[in-house]
Design an enzyme around this catalytic site. Structure first.
Site, PDB file in Angstrom:
ATOM      1  N   LEU A   1      -1.686 -31.750  -7.997  1.00  0.00           N
ATOM      2  CA  LEU A   1      -2.474 -30.936  -7.005  1.00  0.00           C
ATOM      3  C   LEU A   1      -2.275 -30.858  -5.610  1.00  0.00           C
ATOM      4  O   LEU A   1      -1.792 -31.875  -5.161  1.00  0.00           O
ATOM      5  CB  LEU A   1      -4.064 -31.109  -7.163  1.00  0.00           C
ATOM      6  CG  LEU A   1      -4.312 -30.999  -8.769  1.00  0.00           C
ATOM      7  CD1 LEU A   1      -6.095 -31.278  -8.602  1.00  0.00           C
ATOM      8  CD2 LEU A   1      -4.313 -29.425  -9.317  1.00  0.00           C
ATOM      9  N   HIS A   2      -2.339 -29.865  -5.041  1.00  0.00           N
ATOM     10  CA  HIS A   2      -2.352 -29.920  -3.521  1.00  0.00           C
ATOM     11  C   HIS A   2      -3.291 -29.375  -2.656  1.00  0.00           C
ATOM     12  O   HIS A   2      -4.619 -29.000  -3.271  1.00  0.00           O
ATOM     13  CB  HIS A   2      -0.987 -29.190  -3.270  1.00  0.00           C
ATOM     14  CG  HIS A   2      -0.631 -27.762  -3.710  1.00  0.00           C
ATOM     15  ND1 HIS A   2      -1.660 -26.634  -3.223  1.00  0.00           N
ATOM     16  CD2 HIS A   2      -0.100 -27.267  -4.704  1.00  0.00           C
ATOM     17  CE1 HIS A   2      -1.397 -25.659  -3.907  1.00  0.00           C
ATOM     18  NE2 HIS A   2      -0.431 -25.857  -4.715  1.00  0.00           N
TER      19      HIS A   2
ATOM     20  N   GLY B   1      -3.980 -26.471  -1.456  1.00  0.00           N
ATOM     21  CA  GLY B   1      -4.581 -25.060  -1.641  1.00  0.00           C
ATOM     22  C   GLY B   1      -5.614 -25.374  -2.851  1.00  0.00           C
ATOM     23  O   GLY B   1      -6.317 -24.387  -2.966  1.00  0.00           O
ATOM     24  N   HIS B   2      -5.150 -26.091  -4.085  1.00  0.00           N
ATOM     25  CA  HIS B   2      -5.896 -26.239  -5.053  1.00  0.00           C
ATOM     26  C   HIS B   2      -7.366 -27.074  -4.532  1.00  0.00           C
ATOM     27  O   HIS B   2      -8.366 -26.534  -4.895  1.00  0.00           O
ATOM     28  CB  HIS B   2      -5.313 -27.219  -6.128  1.00  0.00           C
ATOM     29  CG  HIS B   2      -4.219 -26.778  -6.630  1.00  0.00           C
ATOM     30  ND1 HIS B   2      -2.947 -27.450  -6.624  1.00  0.00           N
ATOM     31  CD2 HIS B   2      -3.946 -25.757  -7.615  1.00  0.00           C
ATOM     32  CE1 HIS B   2      -2.099 -26.686  -7.151  1.00  0.00           C
ATOM     33  NE2 HIS B   2      -2.542 -25.653  -7.808  1.00  0.00           N
TER      34      HIS B   2
ATOM     35  N   GLN C   1       6.332 -22.197 -18.960  1.00  0.00           N
ATOM     36  CA  GLN C   1       6.853 -21.955 -17.548  1.00  0.00           C
ATOM     37  C   GLN C   1       8.249 -22.631 -17.422  1.00  0.00           C
ATOM     38  O   GLN C   1       8.808 -22.316 -16.489  1.00  0.00           O
ATOM     39  CB  GLN C   1       5.971 -22.423 -16.483  1.00  0.00           C
ATOM     40  CG  GLN C   1       4.439 -21.459 -16.571  1.00  0.00           C
ATOM     41  CD  GLN C   1       3.684 -22.006 -15.533  1.00  0.00           C
ATOM     42  OE1 GLN C   1       2.763 -22.499 -15.555  1.00  0.00           O
ATOM     43  NE2 GLN C   1       4.037 -21.895 -14.072  1.00  0.00           N
TER      44      GLN C   1
END
Length: 110
Positions: free
Chosen positions: A1-2, A4-5, A29
């Protein structure tokens, strides 16, 4: 996660919602030459980021949790057309951005 999350988690909490975060490395993906098995999974760091942003729970589903009746192909990608599965095609929109260099990428996102 980053980050933005984390901002999405904080927004959910600010709106007064219970917040469940799912972190899923989606094999759909990945193309046939991309290494799904070696993609980094940083569970401890993801839990730490999610918790510090206000998540109530973090869930790391496995492929069989989200594709229960799919058989899995060589690259870990669920084979399409298996009874009980569904495939969403992103169409021409999926041929831009990441889709331009990774055919099928957005089909896995949908």
């Amino acid at each position: 996660l980053h980050e933005g999350h984390a901002s999405l988690i904080r927004r959910s909490r600010a709106d007064g919602h219970a917040t469940l975060v799912s972190v899923f490395v989606n094999p759909a993906q990945f193309g046939p030459t991309e290494d799904f098995g070696r993609y980094p999974r940083t569970h401890e760091a993801d839990v730490e980021l999610a918790a510090s942003a206000g998540a109530d729970m973090v869930w790391f589903p496995e492929v069989h949790d989200l594709y229960p009746s799919a058989s899995v192909g060589v690259a870990g990608t669920p084979r399409l057309g298996v009874a009980g599965t569904m495939h969403v095609c992103a169409g021409p929109t999926g041929e831009v951005l990441c889709g331009a260099s990774r055919p099928g990428f957005f089909d896995g996102v949908c």
